[in-house]
Design an enzyme around this catalytic site. Sequence first.
Site, mmCIF file in Angstrom:
data_model
loop_
_atom_site.group_PDB
_atom_site.id
_atom_site.type_symbol
_atom_site.label_atom_id
_atom_site.label_comp_id
_atom_site.label_asym_id
_atom_site.label_seq_id
_atom_site.Cartn_x
_atom_site.Cartn_y
_atom_site.Cartn_z
ATOM 1 N N THR A 105 -1.059 4.003 -20.133
ATOM 2 C CA THR A 105 -0.792 2.880 -19.238
ATOM 3 C C THR A 105 -1.446 1.626 -19.821
ATOM 4 O O THR A 105 -2.225 1.684 -20.766
ATOM 5 C CB THR A 105 -1.388 3.147 -17.847
ATOM 6 O OG1 THR A 105 -2.810 3.183 -17.982
ATOM 7 C CG2 THR A 105 -0.883 4.442 -17.248
ATOM 8 N N ARG A 106 -1.152 0.483 -19.201
ATOM 9 C CA ARG A 106 -1.747 -0.777 -19.642
ATOM 10 C C ARG A 106 -3.276 -0.724 -19.517
ATOM 11 O O ARG A 106 -3.997 -1.164 -20.403
ATOM 12 C CB ARG A 106 -1.197 -1.909 -18.764
ATOM 13 C CG ARG A 106 -1.651 -3.282 -19.187
ATOM 14 C CD ARG A 106 -1.063 -4.314 -18.249
ATOM 15 N NE ARG A 106 -1.256 -5.657 -18.728
ATOM 16 C CZ ARG A 106 -0.494 -6.239 -19.642
ATOM 17 N NH1 ARG A 106 0.496 -5.581 -20.184
ATOM 18 N NH2 ARG A 106 -0.736 -7.465 -20.009
ATOM 19 N N TYR A 107 -3.753 -0.163 -18.394
ATOM 20 C CA TYR A 107 -5.194 -0.047 -18.179
ATOM 21 C C TYR A 107 -5.824 0.746 -19.326
ATOM 22 O O TYR A 107 -6.862 0.360 -19.863
ATOM 23 C CB TYR A 107 -5.453 0.649 -16.836
ATOM 24 C CG TYR A 107 -6.911 0.924 -16.575
ATOM 25 C CD1 TYR A 107 -7.733 -0.054 -16.023
ATOM 26 C CD2 TYR A 107 -7.478 2.141 -16.920
ATOM 27 C CE1 TYR A 107 -9.083 0.183 -15.809
ATOM 28 C CE2 TYR A 107 -8.820 2.389 -16.712
ATOM 29 C CZ TYR A 107 -9.611 1.413 -16.153
ATOM 30 O OH TYR A 107 -10.960 1.649 -15.957
ATOM 31 N N ASP A 154 -8.257 2.635 -8.756
ATOM 32 C CA ASP A 154 -9.536 1.901 -8.737
ATOM 33 C C ASP A 154 -10.664 2.876 -8.406
ATOM 34 O O ASP A 154 -10.600 3.583 -7.400
ATOM 35 C CB ASP A 154 -9.469 0.782 -7.684
ATOM 36 C CG ASP A 154 -8.387 -0.232 -8.028
ATOM 37 O OD1 ASP A 154 -8.327 -0.659 -9.195
ATOM 38 O OD2 ASP A 154 -7.591 -0.588 -7.139
ATOM 39 N N ASP A 197 0.834 -1.200 0.000
ATOM 40 C CA ASP A 197 0.000 0.000 0.000
ATOM 41 C C ASP A 197 0.874 1.257 0.000
ATOM 42 O O ASP A 197 1.736 1.415 0.879
ATOM 43 C CB ASP A 197 -0.855 -0.060 1.281
ATOM 44 C CG ASP A 197 -1.919 0.997 1.343
ATOM 45 O OD1 ASP A 197 -1.741 2.069 0.741
ATOM 46 O OD2 ASP A 197 -2.924 0.760 2.023
ATOM 47 N N LYS A 222 -19.408 2.609 -6.379
ATOM 48 C CA LYS A 222 -20.572 2.644 -5.471
ATOM 49 C C LYS A 222 -20.322 3.635 -4.340
ATOM 50 O O LYS A 222 -19.236 3.632 -3.744
ATOM 51 C CB LYS A 222 -20.819 1.258 -4.867
ATOM 52 C CG LYS A 222 -21.306 0.250 -5.889
ATOM 53 C CD LYS A 222 -21.555 -1.091 -5.226
ATOM 54 C CE LYS A 222 -21.949 -2.091 -6.291
ATOM 55 N NZ LYS A 222 -21.668 -3.462 -5.924
ATOM 56 N N ASP A 240 -10.893 7.457 -15.975
ATOM 57 C CA ASP A 240 -11.858 7.346 -17.067
ATOM 58 C C ASP A 240 -13.241 7.118 -16.474
ATOM 59 O O ASP A 240 -14.178 6.812 -17.194
ATOM 60 C CB ASP A 240 -11.506 6.161 -17.989
ATOM 61 C CG ASP A 240 -11.589 4.833 -17.255
ATOM 62 O OD1 ASP A 240 -11.258 4.802 -16.052
ATOM 63 O OD2 ASP A 240 -11.985 3.824 -17.862
#
Length: 233
Positions: free
Chosen positions: A214-216, A140, A118, A144, A176
Site C-alpha cells: 500500500t502507499r503507507y 491507524d 466510516d 497510546k 507495522d
Amino acid sequence: MDETRRRTLYGRRRGKKLRVGQQSLLDTLLPRLALTVPAQPEKIDLARLFDGHAGRDVPPGGIWLEVGFGAGEHLVWQAEQHPDVGLIGCEPYLNGVAKCLAHIERAGVGNIRLLTDDARLLMAALPERSLGRVFVLFPDPWPKARHHKRRFVQRETLDRLAELMVPGAELRLATDDPSYLPWMVEHACTHPAFEWLAERPVDWRARPADWPPTRYEKKKLAGTPTFLRLRRR
Ligand SMILES: C[S@@+](CC[C@H](N)C(=O)[O-])C[C@H]1O[C@@H](n2cnc3c(N)ncnc32)[C@H](O)[C@@H]1O
C-alpha cells in the site's frame, strides 16, 4: 443517513488543498461510484449497487471490502486482478479518495464502489453473509493505551465482520505497529469465528503474492510489516 448511528471518526477528513484535477474527479467521477448508506433497517441492495457489472446480479466473484484504503493502490490492484468481484472501498480522508479516483480512472476499472465515510456505517447496512473478503491494511495504530478504544480492530467490529462474511471468506489484516500486532492477534486471531491461517512465522512475515504494497507501506512504514490472514469459520 441516520445521524444517531454516526460514530466518532478520529482521523482526518481533509489534508492539503486539493489540486484542480483532484477536485474535478471528486465532482464528476465520485458521484458515479459513491455509495449511500440507507437508514436502518434497510440494507444495501448489492445487485443494484453493482448494476451494470453483470446485469441485476451481484458480481459472480462476490463482494470484497477494503476498510481505510488510503490512496487506493491496493483496492484498484485487486479490482484489476479480479474483474468478476465487486469491490467496496471505505475511506473518509478525501485527499486519499481523490488519489484513488485517479487510479480508478487510469486503470479503467468498473467494479469499485466507494463510501467516503466510516466503514462501520457501511457494515451496519450490509446484508449478512455478503462479503467474500475483507482487507484492513495498516489501520491507524492509536499506540497510546487510552486511545486503544479508537482502534478499528475491536471485538465489536470483528463480531460484525463475522456476521457479514460468508463461511470460508478471508480477512486480511496488516500492521507495522509493535503494539497493534499483539492486539490484532489477541482480538482477531483468537476470535471464535475466525481461524488464523498462519502455521509458521514466515506466514505472517512474508508478503503473499496477491497482496501488493500500500502507499503507507511504501512511504511511512515505521516497523516491520506483518500480514495476517484469517478465515471465517
Ligand atoms: C494509516 S492509514 C493506511 C491507509 C492504507 N490502508 C495504506 O496502507 O496505505 C489508515 C487509514 O484508515 C482510514 N480510517 C480510519 N478509520 C476508518 C474507519 N472507521 N473507516 C474507514 N476508514 C478509516 C484513515 O482515514 C486512513 O486513511
